[in-house]
Scaffold this motif. Structure first.
Motif, PDB file in Angstrom:
ATOM      1  N   UNK A  92      52.868  37.622  49.229  1.00 13.96           N
ATOM      2  CA  UNK A  92      52.082  36.955  49.540  1.00 13.96           C
ATOM      3  C   UNK A  92      52.051  36.105  50.914  1.00 13.96           C
ATOM      4  N   UNK A  93      53.297  35.519  51.055  1.00 13.33           N
ATOM      5  CA  UNK A  93      54.011  34.643  51.609  1.00 13.33           C
ATOM      6  C   UNK A  93      54.121  35.884  53.336  1.00 13.33           C
ATOM      7  N   UNK A  94      53.384  35.045  54.112  1.00  9.92           N
ATOM      8  CA  UNK A  94      53.576  35.529  55.883  1.00  9.92           C
ATOM      9  C   UNK A  94      54.804  34.934  56.424  1.00  9.92           C
ATOM     10  N   UNK A 150      58.303  43.072  40.605  1.00  8.44           N
ATOM     11  CA  UNK A 150      57.389  41.565  40.893  1.00  8.44           C
ATOM     12  C   UNK A 150      56.611  41.473  41.305  1.00  8.44           C
ATOM     13  N   UNK A 151      57.235  41.984  42.792  1.00  6.66           N
ATOM     14  CA  UNK A 151      56.486  42.446  44.329  1.00  6.66           C
ATOM     15  C   UNK A 151      55.542  43.485  44.085  1.00  6.66           C
ATOM     16  N   UNK A 152      55.630  43.692  43.548  1.00  5.68           N
ATOM     17  CA  UNK A 152      54.495  45.362  43.260  1.00  5.68           C
ATOM     18  C   UNK A 152      53.807  44.935  42.342  1.00  5.68           C
ATOM     19  N   UNK A 153      53.696  44.351  41.435  1.00  2.00           N
ATOM     20  CA  UNK A 153      52.493  43.365  40.544  1.00  2.00           C
ATOM     21  C   UNK A 153      51.756  42.174  41.624  1.00  2.00           C
ATOM     22  N   UNK A 154      52.214  41.379  42.118  1.00  2.00           N
ATOM     23  CA  UNK A 154      51.631  40.782  43.166  1.00  2.00           C
ATOM     24  C   UNK A 154      51.124  40.976  44.317  1.00  2.00           C
ATOM     25  N   UNK A 155      51.683  42.212  44.690  1.00  3.07           N
ATOM     26  CA  UNK A 155      50.669  43.055  45.467  1.00  3.07           C
ATOM     27  C   UNK A 155      48.776  43.443  45.272  1.00  3.07           C
ATOM     28  N   UNK A 159      44.128  38.349  46.539  1.00  3.18           N
ATOM     29  CA  UNK A 159      43.775  37.573  47.783  1.00  3.18           C
ATOM     30  C   UNK A 159      43.073  35.767  47.646  1.00  3.18           C
ATOM     31  N   UNK A 160      41.777  36.830  47.430  1.00  4.37           N
ATOM     32  CA  UNK A 160      41.120  35.644  47.251  1.00  4.37           C
ATOM     33  C   UNK A 160      40.697  34.997  46.447  1.00  4.37           C
ATOM     34  N   UNK A 161      41.440  35.447  44.948  1.00  8.21           N
ATOM     35  CA  UNK A 161      41.812  34.358  43.543  1.00  8.21           C
ATOM     36  C   UNK A 161      43.205  33.885  44.016  1.00  8.21           C
ATOM     37  N   UNK A 162      43.695  33.142  44.810  1.00  6.38           N
ATOM     38  CA  UNK A 162      44.751  32.379  45.707  1.00  6.38           C
ATOM     39  C   UNK A 162      44.021  31.550  46.759  1.00  6.38           C
ATOM     40  N   UNK A 163      43.393  32.487  47.198  1.00  9.44           N
ATOM     41  CA  UNK A 163      42.747  30.892  48.703  1.00  9.44           C
ATOM     42  C   UNK A 163      41.784  29.937  47.888  1.00  9.44           C
ATOM     43  N   UNK A 164      41.397  30.816  46.917  1.00  8.74           N
ATOM     44  CA  UNK A 164      40.090  29.798  46.155  1.00  8.74           C
ATOM     45  C   UNK A 164      41.024  29.188  45.123  1.00  8.74           C
ATOM     46  N   UNK A 165      41.603  28.810  45.105  1.00  6.68           N
ATOM     47  CA  UNK A 165      42.980  28.037  44.036  1.00  6.68           C
ATOM     48  C   UNK A 165      43.425  27.022  45.126  1.00  6.68           C
ATOM     49  N   UNK A 166      43.196  27.203  46.653  1.00 11.66           N
ATOM     50  CA  UNK A 166      43.934  26.592  47.321  1.00 11.66           C
ATOM     51  C   UNK A 166      42.700  25.903  48.095  1.00 11.66           C
ATOM     52  N   UNK A 178      50.124  28.332  37.642  1.00  8.72           N
ATOM     53  CA  UNK A 178      48.753  28.547  37.012  1.00  8.72           C
ATOM     54  C   UNK A 178      48.402  29.680  36.785  1.00  8.72           C
ATOM     55  N   UNK A 179      48.800  31.020  37.940  1.00 10.80           N
ATOM     56  CA  UNK A 179      47.674  32.088  38.361  1.00 10.80           C
ATOM     57  C   UNK A 179      48.785  33.419  38.233  1.00 10.80           C
ATOM     58  N   UNK A 180      49.783  33.068  38.952  1.00 11.25           N
ATOM     59  CA  UNK A 180      50.855  34.044  39.104  1.00 11.25           C
ATOM     60  C   UNK A 180      51.604  34.801  37.883  1.00 11.25           C
ATOM     61  N   UNK A 181      51.757  33.620  37.082  1.00 10.49           N
ATOM     62  CA  UNK A 181      53.004  33.841  36.100  1.00 10.49           C
ATOM     63  C   UNK A 181      51.814  33.788  34.746  1.00 10.49           C
ATOM     64  N   UNK A 182      50.601  33.779  34.687  1.00 13.06           N
ATOM     65  CA  UNK A 182      50.210  33.633  33.420  1.00 13.06           C
ATOM     66  C   UNK A 182      49.486  35.180  33.858  1.00 13.06           C
ATOM     67  N   UNK A 183      49.284  35.927  34.882  1.00 15.05           N
ATOM     68  CA  UNK A 183      48.963  37.568  35.523  1.00 15.05           C
ATOM     69  C   UNK A 183      49.627  37.853  35.420  1.00 15.05           C
ATOM     70  N   UNK A 184      51.127  38.075  35.692  1.00 18.87           N
ATOM     71  CA  UNK A 184      52.477  38.469  35.774  1.00 18.87           C
ATOM     72  C   UNK A 184      52.616  38.679  33.923  1.00 18.87           C
TER      73      UNK A 184
END
Length: 269
Positions: A92-94, A150-155, A159-166, A178-184
């Motif tokens: 998710x990072x660039x 884990x990268x393949x799962x995080x892909x 992105x909208x879920x992460x952007x909404x949290x930010x 709070x988002x990545x770990x529960x989903x993964x």
């Protein structure tokens, strides 16, 4: 008829798989010499605990058992922490050179771990970590396979879920926690089981890195035990039972998450 044939096949293959395990468990409760009689005895006429008592008291296997439990647990926790952060960052990072760096990591997956053991040993020896538990822990901090998985799962996480949290004021670490770990969680449990079993069963690297017998892990301790007691199959079966007990417990407790992690699909937008 097809179902009947399938059930018969499954029953036969299951029995073939379980018979060696049942005999191992049965032989571990036999008295000395009872597992080598002819004709062979599948179940003991009298159940005794002499083999386990001998292992845990005279041969000090309990210390090696605790060493393996401690190291496997610590390595698994640290492994999941670092790999989950690295996998999330690559997904998710660039940043400049991300794809080239990740491709370089993937290339290293084809290099056998045995090839890197000598330089790794020399590096750890130069900083004084040989014959310490840190020699086992440091080498388990991260793994290319774990980062890739884990990268393949995080892909697949929108992105909208992460952007909404930010937008709600969440920091990067809060998004991760709070988002990545529960989903993964399913994939983390799957990777955790694989890591725990790999560390628990690892023989070669602990044999190289640890020289003090009191620090031996269970596979290393049992290998030296087998050289001294090759004519005691009952004792060997008892040691094998002790080795697989934690593995079975971990798998049974986390089986639901493990299967979900293997079978899960992607999260869709």
């Amino acid at each position: 008829m097809k179902k009947l044939i399938l059930y018969i096949f499954l029953i036969v293959t299951s029995a073939m798989t379980l018979i060696p395990f049942v005999w191992m468990l049965s032989a571990s409760f036999m008295a000395d010499g009872k597992a080598s009689v002819y004709p062979p005895v599948f179940f003991p006429t009298e159940f005794v605990l002499d083999q386990y008592t001998h292992l845990l008291t005279r041969l000090n296997v309990a210390r090696s058992f605790l060493n393996s439990i401690l190291l496997s647990t610590i390595v698994t926790i640290i492994y999941l922490f670092f790999n989950s952060m690295a996998g999330y960052a690559f997904a998710k990072y660039r940043f400049k050179g991300k794809n080239k760096l990740f491709s370089l990591l993937l290339v290293n997956m084809i290099v056998p771990s045995q090839v890197t053991m000598l330089p790794l040993f020399l590096m750890l020896k130069s900083v004084g970590l040989i014959n310490t538990y840190f020699a086992i822990i440091v080498t388990g901090l991260a793994n290319i396979f774990g980062i890739f998985l884990i990268r393949q799962h995080c892909l697949s996480i929108p992105d909208s879920l992460i952007e909404a949290a930010k937008m709600d004021g969440a920091t990067d670490f809060q998004v991760y926690r709070k988002i990545i770990l529960p989903l993964a969680l399913p994939i983390l449990v799957t990777l955790g089981i694989i890591t725990f079993l790999g560390t628990w069963n690892d023989f070669l690297w602990p044999l190289i890195a640890l020289t003090d017998e009191s620090m031996y892990t269970l596979p290393v301790a049992l290998s030296s035990l087998m050289l001294e007691h090759t004519r005691d199959p009952e004792l060997m079966m008892a040691s094998s039972v002790i080795t697989i007990i934690p593995v079975i417990i971990v798998f049974l407790v986390l089986q639901r998450y493990y299967i979900k992690g293997i079978m899960m699909g992607s999260v869709k937008e």
